[in-house]
Design an enzyme around this catalytic site. Structure first.
Site, PDB file in Angstrom:
ATOM      1  N   ARG A 117      12.721 -82.482 -40.167  1.00  0.00           N
ATOM      2  CA  ARG A 117      14.043 -82.138 -39.649  1.00  0.00           C
ATOM      3  C   ARG A 117      15.052 -83.243 -39.953  1.00  0.00           C
ATOM      4  O   ARG A 117      16.187 -82.976 -40.346  1.00  0.00           O
ATOM      5  CB  ARG A 117      13.962 -81.881 -38.145  1.00  0.00           C
ATOM      6  CG  ARG A 117      15.231 -81.348 -37.540  1.00  0.00           C
ATOM      7  CD  ARG A 117      15.046 -80.939 -36.100  1.00  0.00           C
ATOM      8  NE  ARG A 117      15.337 -81.935 -35.105  1.00  0.00           N
ATOM      9  CZ  ARG A 117      16.483 -82.570 -34.928  1.00  0.00           C
ATOM     10  NH1 ARG A 117      17.476 -82.372 -35.745  1.00  0.00           N
ATOM     11  NH2 ARG A 117      16.654 -83.431 -33.961  1.00  0.00           N
ATOM     12  N   ALA A 145      32.692 -83.325 -50.484  1.00  0.00           N
ATOM     13  CA  ALA A 145      33.985 -83.957 -50.205  1.00  0.00           C
ATOM     14  C   ALA A 145      34.400 -84.875 -51.351  1.00  0.00           C
ATOM     15  O   ALA A 145      35.565 -84.904 -51.745  1.00  0.00           O
ATOM     16  CB  ALA A 145      33.924 -84.726 -48.889  1.00  0.00           C
ATOM     17  N   TRP A 153      38.285-111.138 -45.881  1.00  0.00           N
ATOM     18  CA  TRP A 153      39.203-112.269 -45.970  1.00  0.00           C
ATOM     19  C   TRP A 153      40.136-112.315 -44.758  1.00  0.00           C
ATOM     20  O   TRP A 153      40.428-113.380 -44.213  1.00  0.00           O
ATOM     21  CB  TRP A 153      40.028-112.170 -47.260  1.00  0.00           C
ATOM     22  CG  TRP A 153      41.180-113.119 -47.285  1.00  0.00           C
ATOM     23  CD1 TRP A 153      41.148-114.454 -47.571  1.00  0.00           C
ATOM     24  CD2 TRP A 153      42.535-112.814 -46.962  1.00  0.00           C
ATOM     25  NE1 TRP A 153      42.405-114.995 -47.462  1.00  0.00           N
ATOM     26  CE2 TRP A 153      43.281-114.002 -47.084  1.00  0.00           C
ATOM     27  CE3 TRP A 153      43.200-111.643 -46.586  1.00  0.00           C
ATOM     28  CZ2 TRP A 153      44.649-114.052 -46.845  1.00  0.00           C
ATOM     29  CZ3 TRP A 153      44.558-111.697 -46.348  1.00  0.00           C
ATOM     30  CH2 TRP A 153      45.264-112.893 -46.481  1.00  0.00           C
ATOM     31  N   GLU A 171      38.524 -86.844 -41.754  1.00  0.00           N
ATOM     32  CA  GLU A 171      38.800 -86.080 -42.975  1.00  0.00           C
ATOM     33  C   GLU A 171      37.679 -85.075 -43.254  1.00  0.00           C
ATOM     34  O   GLU A 171      37.936 -83.932 -43.644  1.00  0.00           O
ATOM     35  CB  GLU A 171      38.969 -87.025 -44.162  1.00  0.00           C
ATOM     36  CG  GLU A 171      39.458 -86.336 -45.419  1.00  0.00           C
ATOM     37  CD  GLU A 171      40.884 -85.849 -45.313  1.00  0.00           C
ATOM     38  OE1 GLU A 171      41.106 -84.635 -45.523  1.00  0.00           O
ATOM     39  OE2 GLU A 171      41.777 -86.655 -45.033  1.00  0.00           O
ATOM     40  N   TYR A 200      47.062 -64.419 -43.879  1.00  0.00           N
ATOM     41  CA  TYR A 200      47.739 -65.277 -42.922  1.00  0.00           C
ATOM     42  C   TYR A 200      47.384 -64.838 -41.507  1.00  0.00           C
ATOM     43  O   TYR A 200      47.442 -63.657 -41.168  1.00  0.00           O
ATOM     44  CB  TYR A 200      49.262 -65.228 -43.112  1.00  0.00           C
ATOM     45  CG  TYR A 200      49.968 -66.067 -42.079  1.00  0.00           C
ATOM     46  CD1 TYR A 200      50.142 -67.424 -42.299  1.00  0.00           C
ATOM     47  CD2 TYR A 200      50.416 -65.521 -40.888  1.00  0.00           C
ATOM     48  CE1 TYR A 200      50.764 -68.224 -41.353  1.00  0.00           C
ATOM     49  CE2 TYR A 200      51.041 -66.300 -39.929  1.00  0.00           C
ATOM     50  CZ  TYR A 200      51.205 -67.654 -40.166  1.00  0.00           C
ATOM     51  OH  TYR A 200      51.807 -68.441 -39.223  1.00  0.00           O
ATOM     52  N   LYS A 209      44.257 -75.218 -38.863  1.00  0.00           N
ATOM     53  CA  LYS A 209      44.489 -76.103 -40.015  1.00  0.00           C
ATOM     54  C   LYS A 209      45.532 -77.168 -39.691  1.00  0.00           C
ATOM     55  O   LYS A 209      45.377 -78.336 -40.083  1.00  0.00           O
ATOM     56  CB  LYS A 209      44.911 -75.280 -41.224  1.00  0.00           C
ATOM     57  CG  LYS A 209      43.760 -74.489 -41.836  1.00  0.00           C
ATOM     58  CD  LYS A 209      44.226 -73.790 -43.099  1.00  0.00           C
ATOM     59  CE  LYS A 209      43.066 -73.193 -43.858  1.00  0.00           C
ATOM     60  NZ  LYS A 209      43.471 -72.710 -45.187  1.00  0.00           N
ATOM     61  N   ASP A 210      46.587 -76.794 -38.979  1.00  0.00           N
ATOM     62  CA  ASP A 210      47.616 -77.768 -38.609  1.00  0.00           C
ATOM     63  C   ASP A 210      47.050 -78.838 -37.671  1.00  0.00           C
ATOM     64  O   ASP A 210      47.374 -80.020 -37.804  1.00  0.00           O
ATOM     65  CB  ASP A 210      48.806 -77.072 -37.944  1.00  0.00           C
ATOM     66  CG  ASP A 210      49.652 -76.272 -38.922  1.00  0.00           C
ATOM     67  OD1 ASP A 210      49.435 -76.393 -40.147  1.00  0.00           O
ATOM     68  OD2 ASP A 210      50.530 -75.510 -38.457  1.00  0.00           O
TER      69      ASP A 210
END
Length: 118
Positions: free
Chosen positions: A3, A18, A41, A63, A80, A88-89
């Protein structure tokens, strides 16, 4: 154990998808690659370095979740729909807020390095 191996394979497949099909993800990975030595740094401690790098890894995570939301929405309907637009927004807003958070972390670290804040 099987698993766990299957879960790792699914995770790897998601990263590959992705990386090959999402421009924003590739750009964010490029920023992370450049940021790793710059953050080393810039950071005066391990904690600061973890915050710098962690803020960018969080961006990659959000993301990936946004990509998942978009894939589900596109799979449900190409027509739509107000609900799909909202989903999505909201995914896009989550990415934007995470970018703002990462930018704030990096700006504070820069200010600390420059001695502008204590």
């Amino acid at each position: 154990m099987n698993r766990i191996l299957r879960a790792l394979q699914h995770s790897w497949n998601g990263l590959i998808h992705a990386g090959t099909s999402e421009t924003a993800f590739r750009q964010e990975v490029a920023v992370l690659v450049v940021a790793l030595p710059v953050g080393y740094w810039l950071a005066d401690s391990v904690l600061i370095y973890l915050l710098l790098v962690g803020s960018l890894i969080l961006l990659l995570i959000v993301e990936l979740l946004n990509t998942a939301i978009e894939a589900i929405c596109d799979g449900l309907s190409q027509d739509y729909m107000d609900e799909i637009k909202i989903a999505k927004d909201c995914g896009s807003a989550a990415v934007t807020l995470t970018i703002f958070l990462a930018a704030a972390v990096w700006l504070v670290a820069l200010a600390l390095k420059a001695g502008l804040v204590a």
